[in-house]
Write a protein that holds these residues in place. Structure first.
Motif, PDB file in Angstrom:
ATOM      1  N   TYR A   1      -5.852   0.245   9.987  1.00 41.37           N
ATOM      2  CA  TYR A   1      -4.469   0.691  10.108  1.00 41.37           C
ATOM      3  C   TYR A   1      -4.353   1.687   9.717  1.00 41.37           C
ATOM      4  CZ  TYR A   1      -3.676  -3.345  12.345  1.00 41.37           C
ATOM      5  OH  TYR A   1      -3.523  -4.576  13.161  1.00 41.37           O
ATOM      6  N   PRO A   2      -4.095   2.626   8.478  1.00 39.23           N
ATOM      7  CA  PRO A   2      -3.741   3.170   7.570  1.00 39.23           C
ATOM      8  C   PRO A   2      -5.076   4.410   8.230  1.00 39.23           C
ATOM      9  CG  PRO A   2      -4.288   1.948   5.497  1.00 39.23           C
ATOM     10  CD  PRO A   2      -4.459   0.989   7.469  1.00 39.23           C
ATOM     11  N   GLY A   3      -6.056   3.318   8.335  1.00 39.13           N
ATOM     12  CA  GLY A   3      -7.125   4.814   8.285  1.00 39.13           C
ATOM     13  C   GLY A   3      -7.251   5.747   9.370  1.00 39.13           C
TER      14      GLY A   3
ATOM     15  N   TYR B   1       1.282  -1.028   0.230  1.00 39.16           N
ATOM     16  CA  TYR B   1      -0.535  -0.248  -0.290  1.00 39.16           C
ATOM     17  C   TYR B   1       0.834   0.874   0.119  1.00 39.16           C
ATOM     18  CZ  TYR B   1      -3.650   3.316   2.211  1.00 39.16           C
ATOM     19  OH  TYR B   1      -4.565   4.140   2.384  1.00 39.16           O
ATOM     20  N   VAL B   2       1.787   1.060   0.721  1.00 34.15           N
ATOM     21  CA  VAL B   2       2.601   2.494   1.492  1.00 34.15           C
ATOM     22  C   VAL B   2       3.595   2.017  -0.058  1.00 34.15           C
ATOM     23  CG1 VAL B   2       5.160   3.051   2.161  1.00 34.15           C
ATOM     24  CG2 VAL B   2       3.241   2.143   3.068  1.00 34.15           C
ATOM     25  N   GLU B   3       4.057   1.592  -1.139  1.00 33.51           N
ATOM     26  CA  GLU B   3       4.306   1.646  -2.394  1.00 33.51           C
ATOM     27  C   GLU B   3       4.032   1.678  -3.084  1.00 33.51           C
ATOM     28  OE1 GLU B   3       7.277  -2.051  -4.987  1.00 33.51           O
ATOM     29  OE2 GLU B   3       6.886  -2.360  -2.152  1.00 33.51           O
TER      30      GLU B   3
ATOM     31  N   THR C   1       5.350  14.785   7.257  1.00 30.74           N
ATOM     32  CA  THR C   1       5.950  14.175   6.215  1.00 30.74           C
ATOM     33  C   THR C   1       6.345  12.594   6.289  1.00 30.74           C
ATOM     34  OG1 THR C   1       7.948  14.156   6.868  1.00 30.74           O
ATOM     35  CG2 THR C   1       7.131  15.904   4.710  1.00 30.74           C
ATOM     36  N   LYS C   2       5.583  11.883   7.398  1.00 34.45           N
ATOM     37  CA  LYS C   2       6.126  10.530   7.179  1.00 34.45           C
ATOM     38  C   LYS C   2       4.690   9.821   7.282  1.00 34.45           C
ATOM     39  CE  LYS C   2      10.818   9.977   8.376  1.00 34.45           C
ATOM     40  NZ  LYS C   2      12.064   8.829   8.141  1.00 34.45           N
ATOM     41  N   LEU C   3       3.575  11.052   7.864  1.00 35.34           N
ATOM     42  CA  LEU C   3       2.080  10.104   7.290  1.00 35.34           C
ATOM     43  C   LEU C   3       1.998   9.978   6.662  1.00 35.34           C
ATOM     44  CD1 LEU C   3       0.595  12.116  11.510  1.00 35.34           C
ATOM     45  CD2 LEU C   3       1.008   9.241  10.596  1.00 35.34           C
ATOM     46  N   VAL C   4       1.976  11.081   5.667  1.00 32.56           N
ATOM     47  CA  VAL C   4       1.999  11.071   4.110  1.00 32.56           C
ATOM     48  C   VAL C   4       2.358   9.923   3.019  1.00 32.56           C
ATOM     49  CG1 VAL C   4       1.918  12.576   2.648  1.00 32.56           C
ATOM     50  CG2 VAL C   4       1.280  13.438   4.242  1.00 32.56           C
TER      51      VAL C   4
ATOM     52  N   ALA D   1       4.503  -0.464  10.352  1.00 35.89           N
ATOM     53  CA  ALA D   1       5.177   0.665  10.334  1.00 35.89           C
ATOM     54  C   ALA D   1       6.072   1.116  11.839  1.00 35.89           C
ATOM     55  CB  ALA D   1       4.198   1.881  10.812  1.00 35.89           C
ATOM     56  N   GLU D   2       7.041   0.777  10.896  1.00 39.43           N
ATOM     57  CA  GLU D   2       8.122   2.193  12.012  1.00 39.43           C
ATOM     58  C   GLU D   2       7.783   2.479  13.192  1.00 39.43           C
ATOM     59  OE1 GLU D   2      11.080   4.339   8.903  1.00 39.43           O
ATOM     60  OE2 GLU D   2      10.941   3.009   7.987  1.00 39.43           O
TER      61      GLU D   2
END
Lengths: 608, 608
Positions: free
Chosen positions: B127-129, B86-88, B152-155, B206-207
């Motif tokens: 989780y991303p929601g 999803y992030v990728e 920026t990390k959340l984005v 996530a990190e």
């Protein structure tokens, strides 16, 4: 953990004050033993048993579920011991015929106790619960020998019963069943097939399990006219073996293939049952199994309605306790508990709306069950032919309403319980979400709400040319006429009289439409059933209000109880009864908006 | 296992044909990149991702749940890998501001994709929601440094966010929170307290996790005026440490104490979070945390409404497939598939009633979300001040309707899905009961239906003297006037015009009553919200019908699609809209039937 107190005061109101159960029992042959003292003692003992024995096993049973190992099913911890106490206490035999070892008390009394069981542990209650249907089938259709062998054990409770109807490819449409019964040389049958969704199909609570199984004889006609009923015990009783002592003997060819993983009632074993040339014995006439099945089903349907009621009461009691305890926000009209950090949420009108909805459905449902229970008593034990015929008609009409309406509103009520708890309602620990999951099955099994609705409108009302409905609306009409001049009751009687008339007219209109298009019956059915449920409860609440006014006029030291009853009746009339407008509007739109779209075109938004 | 196809054709209808999204995007600053081709490509990729990546993890995630071990939470198998994809794929940054690393596409587009996520795996989607709410709060109220560090990390999606509001003793009433923030010497704060119900509070996807936490400063005023907002990261970014590289550094004093056992969304970690002098940074002004919180909440509320929609669509698609496949009984009007042993149950009017209810709520909900999404785009990115002000008003009005109405009917729709499956609906394997359990939370979190209803009627409508409602009813009125002479549309426009007028009059009447008794607002609120939801959908279905007629008149090779849209609109008007009669009747009864009974007398039926 949820708590529970049997609603003994409300039961006394409905039974003794409103529906004259003492007089009803006194008139009932065999009912004279059910004196007010005996009834009170039994209810108190039932209240104790359900609260002290069953309730503590409800959440643990849900968490543990059942275990299938080597063909044997283990019910959750404590279930077996609770069942032993139940049998020892003589509960299973309470309302059974003394001829089969029963105590001969009225059926209605067992139904009242059943509400308490359903409030405290539905999954447990399903182990003895299915025995009633099996016993009824044997009582009405079994041979004397079958009754001696199986019925007495079911009545004792040392054996339990099941109803094996559903198969993987058919539930509603039992004409499609594939289970076969081949005649053996000894007059028995070899039953082969697979049944699913068999509640308490296999477990460790009782010595033996008596399966009542629908199957087809080799020469059976197609469809539902070719179904026969068989009794297939887990262990063959010894009378079927050379050295007969009547106790469980040889293991029969019926085994539990797997347990279903379900949304709720985890403590009850829902089994896939494999019949592999299992020895079975024909119950009733060949190919007449459907009629026998309805004997089982009708008792079971009322039982499921009581489940809806029991869960409603359980949810109501616990959300009421929470609403009095939980502090959150101030009342819009100003602080009600200024000494606390916030007001208890019961001050908020919308929380009260939810609590009153539960309360009205619990008390209304109880009146409906107890009203219906009198019809069952009369049908089962009455002697006056006219009275019996009338009770049978009313019972036929009310059975699908009890089953479907009380489970539909029971699901709503248990969900209101979760809602009162807010986020905590979603958390298992509080026990409110379990009530929702357990309630969910009640709208499905023993015939879905849709099937009940077709039974009500199609089979009961329209097939009798409206006569069965008239038996009831005439009673309501008489009540309204009798109270016409009673200004205290006008707030109930006026809307009730209007609705009662509308019910008849609406039914006529559907009947007319159905003459040209049979689909109109199905199209109207569920809204018709829900409408009927609301009007039925309106009638009973009006009677409750009359009783409450009478008690207040006489003078009582329980004035708060009677005023609360009037408040509940008013809430029902003013805030719930408007739902009849929605059901009427929807069903009058008829079949056209349902049938216009083709099966192919339903999915055009996503099937591209 | 349930299947799913993104409703791309219906999305195209609502976006391109009905609500002119191409024009809307073209007018939106920054929206010009969202050309029809780009939008179509994104939706297709979203359809693929949700079906191929998320859907296969939905049932396994429900069964496995989350695991807490040594303070670390493991999400179900496959969740982490799906999130990496999803992030990728750049999904988290889709609608974010390029200034923070976003792709700058319109917010509405992210909402459409969110529907697909919710249809296929709600627990994963949480989780991303929650990151959106956290990001919104930082975007609106964070310092430039906070934005650079966290936003920026959340984005990017490498970090996720939470909203830490609820505490054991308060959820709705956040003025009661006990979590404290003591100033440290370096300008940061030491946050101490316990938060519960924290979705995705701890996990391994996530990190780092960015907690947005409500807490009280030492000198804070009592109640909700003394709440401040803090950002508290799981790992302190390196810029807060001597050797800054912005990556996660030292572990902060915030830990997951336990996981809740819930009715549904098992795949999502619902955490008790313990803050033990955790280092936090003030977001926005001291004691102004409530306003910041509403920024988070409003986005989250719309998001929850979309969950209701997504689950409705998922349930609809699968019960439709089952209804076409399952053979049971013959149609009342005669066999429809005589070559088969029985007819597919989709021939039965009551099954169609259930399917059409789901369909109407799915398509109606989609129109409502996409209509509201345009307001969000304009509020967020618009430049015309008048247009922005109007969009803000409408968004405020529609937010509680989107949240509460779409989750209430979503719960109904998922339950209809179970009902279509009959007994099989209760069995976990089929996946229909999971949709119900997952849907159940949507009526509760981010403010229960009752809270949304108070927001709508009390805060939005009455506090604006009805102006916010008029902004909407005027639009409906204009539509009705414009189509007054359109005889094809009369079946929709006439009832709509009547309802629209009634909505205003009813609101006035409640406002008048509320002037003498504030409890009238709470007493009317939920019925008012549901009424409002039905009228809003009626308006949108009327517009859909106009569009469908126009397409048919123009000539199209998709006539079946447009005719099905008309059929759905007719079903909604004829069979669902009558529910407004029930809500109107109930709310007009007012507060009296709710407030008459005293808190003590509620339980007199069982408290003896």
């Amino acid at each position: 953990m949820p708590d529970y107190q049997a609603p003994l005061r409300d039961l006394r109101f409905v039974m003794d004050e409103m529906l004259d159960y003492p007089g009803h029992y006194a008139r009932l042959p065999g009912g004279e033993e059910a004196t007010p003292d005996v009834v009170a003692a039994i209810l108190e003992e039932g209240a104790r048993f359900s609260r002290e024995v069953l309730l503590p096993l409800n959440q643990s049973g849900d968490r543990e579920g059942c275990l299938l190992e080597g063909g044997e099913v283990k019910a959750p911890r404590g279930f077996k011991e609770a069942y032993a106490q139940y049998v020892e206490g003589g509960w299973p035999s309470l309302a059974a015929d003394p001829a089969h070892g029963g105590q001969g008390l009225p059926h209605s009394l067992a139904m009242v106790l059943n509400e308490m069981v359903c409030s405290t542990n539905l999954a447990w209650g399903m182990y003895p619960g299915l025995s009633h249907g099996a016993a009824d089938a044997l009582r009405h259709h079994g041979t004397e020998e079958q009754q001696a062998t199986y019925l007495t054990k079911l009545v004792e409770g040392t054996w339990t019963g099941t109803m094996c109807l559903t198969e993987p490819h058919c539930g509603t449409d039992l004409g499609l069943i594939k289970t076969r019964a081949m005649p053996n040389d000894d007059g028995s049958y070899a039953v082969t097939g697979t049944k699913i969704f068999i509640s308490a199909g296999e477990h460790d609570l009782a010595e033996n399990i008596v399966h009542l199984v629908l199957a087809k004889l080799p020469d059976a006609p197609e469809g539902s006219k070719g179904i026969s009923l068989f009794v297939v015990p887990k262990y063959l009783p010894n009378e079927h073996l050379p050295d007969s002592d009547g106790n469980p003997g040889e293991r029969n060819g019926v085994t539990c293939g797997s347990l279903e993983h379900k949304m709720g009632i985890h403590g009850n074993a829902t089994c896939v049952m494999n019949f592999d040339s299992a020895k079975g014995f024909l119950v009733g006439a060949p190919n007449k199994g459907l009629a026998c099945m309805f004997t089982m089903m009708n008792a079971a349907r009322i039982g499921v309605g009581i489940q809806g009621l029991g869960l409603t009461e359980a949810s109501f009691q616990n959300s009421l306790a929470y609403a009095r305890d939980r502090l959150q926000m101030r009342a819009l009209s100003g602080a009600k508990a200024p000494e606390k950090v916030a007001d208890p949420i019961i001050v908020h009108p919308d929380v009260r709306r939810m609590l009153l909805t539960q309360k009205a459905f619990a008390e209304g449902g109880r009146m409906l069950v107890l009203y219906t229970a009198q019809m069952i008593d009369i049908v089962e034990q009455g002697t006056d032919a006219d009275e019996k015929a009338r009770a049978e008609t009313l019972l036929g009409l009310l059975t699908p309403i009890v089953k479907a309406f009380l489970t539909e509103v029971g699901f709503e009520a248990t969900n209101e319980g979760v809602q009162v708890f807010g986020g905590h309602g979603f958390i298992q620990e509080w026990g409110m979400e379990q009530l929702v999951r357990d309630a969910r099955i009640t709208r499905l099994y023993e015939g879905t709400t849709g099937i009940q609705a077709l039974d009500l409108l199609g089979r009961k009302v329209l097939m009798s040319q409206g006569e069965s409905l008239k038996a009831f609306t005439r009673e309501i009409h008489k009540f309204c006429q009798a109270e016409e001049g009673n200004s205290q009751l006008a707030e109930f009687v006026r809307p009730l009289a209007k609705l009662n008339q509308e019910w008849g007219e609406m039914t006529m209109a559907i009947g007319m439409k159905a003459m040209t298009d049979r689909e109109e019956v199905g199209a109207a059915s569920v809204d018709y059933l829900m409408y009927s449920g609301y009007v039925t409860l309106a009638y009973l609440f009006a009677r409750a209000a009359r009783q409450a006014h009478a008690a207040l006029a006489e003078g009582t030291d329980e004035a708060a109880f009677y005023r609360a009853k009037l408040d509940t009746a008013r809430f029902f009339y003013q805030r719930l009864l408007p739902r009849t407008r929605a059901h009427k509007g929807a069903l009058e739109a008829g079949a056209e908006p349902l049938m216009a779209i083709s099966a192919e075109d339903f999915g055009l938004g996503f099937e591209i």
